[in-house]
Design a protein around this motif. Sequence first.
Motif, mmCIF file in Angstrom:
data_model
loop_
_atom_site.group_PDB
_atom_site.id
_atom_site.type_symbol
_atom_site.label_atom_id
_atom_site.label_comp_id
_atom_site.label_asym_id
_atom_site.label_seq_id
_atom_site.Cartn_x
_atom_site.Cartn_y
_atom_site.Cartn_z
ATOM 1 N N ALA A 135 0.657 -1.388 -0.452
ATOM 2 C CA ALA A 135 0.143 0.360 -0.288
ATOM 3 C C ALA A 135 0.796 1.519 -0.022
ATOM 4 C CB ALA A 135 -0.849 -0.029 1.313
ATOM 5 N N PHE A 136 1.956 1.057 0.464
ATOM 6 C CA PHE A 136 2.641 2.893 0.460
ATOM 7 C C PHE A 136 3.750 2.883 -0.488
ATOM 8 C CE2 PHE A 136 6.719 4.968 2.251
ATOM 9 C CZ PHE A 136 5.715 5.873 2.931
ATOM 10 N N LEU A 137 3.773 1.580 -1.232
ATOM 11 C CA LEU A 137 4.609 1.673 -2.135
ATOM 12 C C LEU A 137 3.243 2.454 -3.532
ATOM 13 C CD1 LEU A 137 7.112 1.481 -4.260
ATOM 14 C CD2 LEU A 137 6.153 -0.980 -4.646
ATOM 15 N N ILE A 138 2.443 1.960 -3.414
ATOM 16 C CA ILE A 138 1.525 1.797 -4.353
ATOM 17 C C ILE A 138 1.029 4.020 -4.191
ATOM 18 C CG2 ILE A 138 -1.045 2.154 -5.070
ATOM 19 C CD1 ILE A 138 0.751 -0.035 -6.063
ATOM 20 N N LEU A 139 1.419 4.522 -2.871
ATOM 21 C CA LEU A 139 1.286 5.639 -2.965
ATOM 22 C C LEU A 139 2.424 6.891 -3.127
ATOM 23 C CD1 LEU A 139 -0.521 8.162 -0.373
ATOM 24 C CD2 LEU A 139 1.062 7.160 1.100
ATOM 25 N N VAL A 140 3.650 6.211 -2.873
ATOM 26 C CA VAL A 140 4.739 6.638 -3.462
ATOM 27 C C VAL A 140 4.263 6.590 -4.976
ATOM 28 C CG1 VAL A 140 7.179 6.833 -3.376
ATOM 29 C CG2 VAL A 140 5.795 6.080 -0.971
ATOM 30 N N LEU A 141 4.115 5.940 -5.366
ATOM 31 C CA LEU A 141 4.816 5.828 -7.011
ATOM 32 C C LEU A 141 3.463 6.906 -7.273
ATOM 33 C CD1 LEU A 141 5.042 2.172 -7.778
ATOM 34 C CD2 LEU A 141 6.884 3.460 -8.354
ATOM 35 N N SER A 142 2.417 6.850 -6.908
ATOM 36 C CA SER A 142 0.515 7.392 -7.389
ATOM 37 C C SER A 142 1.212 9.263 -7.041
ATOM 38 C CB SER A 142 -0.134 7.506 -6.654
ATOM 39 O OG SER A 142 -0.220 7.720 -4.923
ATOM 40 N N VAL A 143 1.833 9.800 -6.413
ATOM 41 C CA VAL A 143 2.628 11.134 -5.330
ATOM 42 C C VAL A 143 3.353 11.090 -6.631
ATOM 43 C CG1 VAL A 143 4.423 12.144 -4.238
ATOM 44 C CG2 VAL A 143 2.220 11.119 -3.063
ATOM 45 N N TYR A 144 4.592 10.350 -7.050
ATOM 46 C CA TYR A 144 5.220 10.733 -8.205
ATOM 47 C C TYR A 144 4.787 10.707 -9.490
ATOM 48 C CZ TYR A 144 9.785 10.100 -11.238
ATOM 49 O OH TYR A 144 10.715 10.418 -12.034
ATOM 50 N N VAL A 145 3.955 10.428 -9.695
ATOM 51 C CA VAL A 145 3.140 10.372 -11.136
ATOM 52 C C VAL A 145 2.474 10.948 -11.243
ATOM 53 C CG1 VAL A 145 1.375 9.148 -12.535
ATOM 54 C CG2 VAL A 145 3.285 7.632 -11.664
ATOM 55 N N SER A 146 1.665 11.615 -9.897
ATOM 56 C CA SER A 146 0.382 13.021 -10.540
ATOM 57 C C SER A 146 1.027 14.342 -10.210
ATOM 58 C CB SER A 146 0.472 12.987 -8.425
ATOM 59 O OG SER A 146 0.619 13.230 -7.667
ATOM 60 N N MET A 147 2.865 14.331 -10.060
ATOM 61 C CA MET A 147 3.288 15.599 -10.575
ATOM 62 C C MET A 147 2.961 15.258 -11.751
ATOM 63 S SD MET A 147 6.437 15.546 -7.857
ATOM 64 C CE MET A 147 7.176 14.430 -8.360
ATOM 65 N N SER A 148 3.365 14.538 -13.149
ATOM 66 C CA SER A 148 3.166 14.759 -13.981
ATOM 67 C C SER A 148 1.559 15.250 -14.838
ATOM 68 C CB SER A 148 4.027 14.507 -15.148
ATOM 69 O OG SER A 148 3.217 12.394 -14.795
ATOM 70 N N LEU A 149 0.732 13.944 -14.135
ATOM 71 C CA LEU A 149 -0.862 14.091 -15.109
ATOM 72 C C LEU A 149 -1.960 14.928 -13.940
ATOM 73 C CD1 LEU A 149 -0.623 10.211 -15.291
ATOM 74 C CD2 LEU A 149 0.262 12.159 -17.301
ATOM 75 N N GLY A 150 -0.995 14.873 -12.856
ATOM 76 C CA GLY A 150 -2.641 15.531 -11.496
ATOM 77 C C GLY A 150 -2.809 15.116 -10.473
ATOM 78 N N PRO A 151 -2.866 15.562 -9.544
ATOM 79 C CA PRO A 151 -3.719 15.607 -8.195
ATOM 80 C C PRO A 151 -4.655 14.338 -8.723
ATOM 81 C CG PRO A 151 -4.966 17.694 -8.751
ATOM 82 C CD PRO A 151 -3.700 17.433 -9.878
ATOM 83 N N TRP A 152 -5.259 13.680 -9.487
ATOM 84 C CA TRP A 152 -6.330 12.830 -9.400
ATOM 85 C C TRP A 152 -5.599 11.561 -9.720
ATOM 86 C CZ3 TRP A 152 -6.206 9.546 -13.463
ATOM 87 C CH2 TRP A 152 -5.442 9.690 -14.495
ATOM 88 N N VAL A 153 -4.666 11.130 -9.578
ATOM 89 C CA VAL A 153 -3.432 9.994 -9.064
ATOM 90 C C VAL A 153 -3.473 9.602 -8.225
ATOM 91 C CG1 VAL A 153 -0.980 9.335 -10.304
ATOM 92 C CG2 VAL A 153 -2.666 10.722 -11.554
ATOM 93 N N LEU A 154 -3.904 11.005 -7.398
ATOM 94 C CA LEU A 154 -3.524 10.363 -5.887
ATOM 95 C C LEU A 154 -4.662 9.428 -5.590
ATOM 96 C CD1 LEU A 154 -2.075 14.010 -4.253
ATOM 97 C CD2 LEU A 154 -0.896 12.308 -5.160
ATOM 98 N N LEU A 155 -5.653 8.734 -6.096
ATOM 99 C CA LEU A 155 -6.752 8.558 -5.127
ATOM 100 C C LEU A 155 -6.560 7.635 -5.703
ATOM 101 C CD1 LEU A 155 -9.949 10.180 -7.839
ATOM 102 C CD2 LEU A 155 -9.378 10.436 -5.274
ATOM 103 N N ILE A 156 -4.787 6.810 -5.993
ATOM 104 C CA ILE A 156 -5.095 5.518 -6.419
ATOM 105 C C ILE A 156 -4.430 4.926 -5.108
ATOM 106 C CG2 ILE A 156 -3.677 3.840 -7.389
ATOM 107 C CD1 ILE A 156 -4.169 5.240 -10.288
ATOM 108 N N GLY A 157 -3.555 5.795 -4.685
ATOM 109 C CA GLY A 157 -2.462 5.539 -3.233
ATOM 110 C C GLY A 157 -3.418 5.903 -2.769
ATOM 111 N N GLY A 158 -4.517 7.310 -2.273
ATOM 112 C CA GLY A 158 -4.970 6.995 -1.133
ATOM 113 C C GLY A 158 -6.586 6.264 -0.833
#
Length: 288
Positions: A138-161
């Motif tokens: 779960a934490f790895l998914i959260l960290v990766l979603s933070v990284y991808v959200s920097m280029s695609l937008g904050p909606w990606v954080l839904l995956i990690g959160g």
Amino acid sequence: MALNNTCGARPVLPEPAVGAGAQILLLALVGTAIGMGPAGWLSGLVFALALWALLSAALRRSRPIRFGPANRVTLGRATLVGAVTALVADSFRSAPPVSLLVGLTAVALVLDGVDGKVARRTGTSSALGARFDMEVDAFLILVLSVYVSMSLGPWVLLIGGMRYGFVAAARLWPWLDAPLPPSTARKTVAALQGVLLLVAGADLLPRAATTGVVALALALLVWSFGRDVGWLWRGSRSTAGVRGRVRGWVWGWVRASAGRSRALDPLEARAKPPAAIDPQRLLEPVAG
């Protein structure tokens, strides 16, 4: 007499401290190689300290005799996740080497399929190991979603959160905390999250394709969580209905039993006042 020799005492397992030491060593290697900034160092060290503290507390509660080979694999994977966390935190200052980020994440994802097999083959499966594995995922998914959200937008954080939101919701609605049946679909969707986010983070595809990959990951996750929530809801409603019927039956039986006991209680019968006697009947002559 030493504490470790007392009756019922468990040995103090060194793996959490060893894992924290390995985490700091890996941070030193990565930080020296890329010139990591303060944010990366701080994030990596906080991760190492939190991992040591939480894992030590979990071991004190469960009191296992030994740590087990599968948990050692998960601990090694957690060390890699700590390095990925440091790289992502440092990416707010400057872009990290994508090859290093992808390499560490790929190894962590591969090891995710190893620890379960090791646990089954060695007969060392445990609730602690399953929870440890799940939290690292779960934490790895959260960290990766933070990284991808920097280029695609904050909606990606839904995956990690989403998983952490589910845990928070279970505090308000306890029926969400009921055990779920095993599901291959759930495991497949969870495994795909890391792979799809890694593909997006590798920056190998056009932006439209990358957005589609992440949107697919989010759609699969929403479907998986929605299916589980629906199953838990139906289970809670049926359980509540059964409990209500059982409660009604028990209460009805108690009331009926109480009524019969009052009707048949000889003490209660003796306690009743005698019927009133008519004084005129005392003056009537007795028939001879």
